[in-house]
Every structure is written in C-alpha cells, then in structure tokens.
Design a protein around this motif. Structure first.
Motif, PDB file in Angstrom:
ATOM      1  N   SER A   8      14.126  13.080   4.507  1.00 61.23           N
ATOM      2  CA  SER A   8      12.703  13.382   4.388  1.00 61.23           C
ATOM      3  C   SER A   8      12.379  14.690   5.107  1.00 61.23           C
ATOM      4  CB  SER A   8      11.867  12.233   4.957  1.00 61.23           C
ATOM      5  OG  SER A   8      10.494  12.559   4.924  1.00 61.23           O
ATOM      6  N   ASN A  54      10.761   0.873   3.779  1.00 64.25           N
ATOM      7  CA  ASN A  54      11.074   0.802   2.346  1.00 64.25           C
ATOM      8  C   ASN A  54      10.050   1.536   1.483  1.00 64.25           C
ATOM      9  OD1 ASN A  54      13.410  -0.860   2.713  1.00 64.25           O
ATOM     10  ND2 ASN A  54      12.002  -2.516   3.224  1.00 64.25           N
ATOM     11  N   ALA A  55       9.294   2.428   2.095  1.00 63.60           N
ATOM     12  CA  ALA A  55       8.268   3.166   1.354  1.00 63.60           C
ATOM     13  C   ALA A  55       8.911   4.191   0.423  1.00 63.60           C
ATOM     14  CB  ALA A  55       7.328   3.867   2.323  1.00 63.60           C
ATOM     15  N   GLN A  56       8.164   4.551  -0.601  1.00 64.68           N
ATOM     16  CA  GLN A  56       8.616   5.595  -1.523  1.00 64.68           C
ATOM     17  C   GLN A  56       8.783   6.913  -0.758  1.00 64.68           C
ATOM     18  OE1 GLN A  56       6.020   6.061  -4.955  1.00 64.68           O
ATOM     19  NE2 GLN A  56       5.233   4.000  -4.584  1.00 64.68           N
ATOM     20  N   LYS A  58       7.758   9.844  -1.343  1.00 64.03           N
ATOM     21  CA  LYS A  58       6.548  10.669  -1.243  1.00 64.03           C
ATOM     22  C   LYS A  58       5.644  10.208  -0.091  1.00 64.03           C
ATOM     23  CE  LYS A  58       3.590   8.284  -4.583  1.00 64.03           C
ATOM     24  NZ  LYS A  58       2.762   8.448  -5.763  1.00 64.03           N
ATOM     25  N   GLU A 105      -2.453   4.897  -1.004  1.00 71.54           N
ATOM     26  CA  GLU A 105      -1.241   4.077  -1.049  1.00 71.54           C
ATOM     27  C   GLU A 105      -0.829   3.622   0.344  1.00 71.54           C
ATOM     28  OE1 GLU A 105       2.015   5.410  -3.603  1.00 71.54           O
ATOM     29  OE2 GLU A 105       0.583   6.675  -4.678  1.00 71.54           O
TER      30      GLU A 105
END
Length: 121
Positions: A8, A54-56, A58, A105
């Motif tokens: 990231s 476990n987030a996307q 983005k 989100e």
C-alpha cells in the motif's frame, strides 16, 4: 514491515508523492473504531487499525495517503498550538480520487465490524 502495508505504501508513494518519501515503519495497531490510522512523527511510524486487515486496497491506500500527508507536510505551530489538519492538509486530502465514496465505505466497514464485534444483528 507487513507486506500488505508495504505494498500500500509503495502504491501511494508512487502515485501521489512521486516515490520521494522514505519507507516509514508500518504496523497494524489494535482493533480501533475511532483511531483508524495514525502517523507518529517521532518514530516515523504509520499504524493502521486491524479492522482494515481485509479491506480493499483502495480503502487501505486512502488511509495510507492520509497518514503519508502527515509525514510529508509535518505539522504547523500557531499561537503555541500544533495544527495537524490544516486547510492545506484538508485540500490535499480531497485530491485523492473518489475520497467521498471511500469515506462512506469506511463508515460502513466500521458499522459492520462493530456489529460483528458486539454481536449486534
């Protein structure tokens, strides 16, 4: 560093900071719903709440971007106080693509994780 956080960092550093930021210490913090991520100036550490494990990408990248803005912009002193979220900082934060959608989100992740955590259905 954790491979997910490092990846990231690399994406965000390349896309928004032209790869000029040095790799900070990266770590997962506690399961926090209030302090989603933080940057520690003294230890050069970005810490991200484990509710985003476990987030996307983005979502994680947006959190990373916010914390790297702190690393990049430092903080301002005015009238004996430190300002971390200056007008300049907030304007830079809005440059992130689809930031409003991502913030929605994030709110949903917090709500759903709280439900699972506290057993609310």
């Amino acid at each position: 560093p954790d491979p997910t956080l490092k990846t990231s960092f690399q994406r965000v550093n390349q896309q928004f900071f032209y790869s000029y930021l040095n790799l900070p210490n990266l770590r997962w913090g506690q399961k926090s719903f209030r302090k989603l991520a933080s940057y520690n100036y003294h230890t050069d550490t970005v810490t991200v709440s484990t509710i985003f494990l476990n987030a996307q990408p983005k979502i994680l990248d947006y959190l990373m971007y916010h914390e790297l803005l702190h690393k990049d912009q430092k903080f301002k002193h005015k009238n004996g106080r430190s300002a971390y979220h200056t007008r300049e900082f907030k304007e830079a934060e809005k440059l992130y693509p689809d930031y409003k959608e991502i913030e929605t989100e994030i709110a949903s992740i917090i709500k759903n994780t709280r439900k699972r955590w506290w057993g609310w259905f």
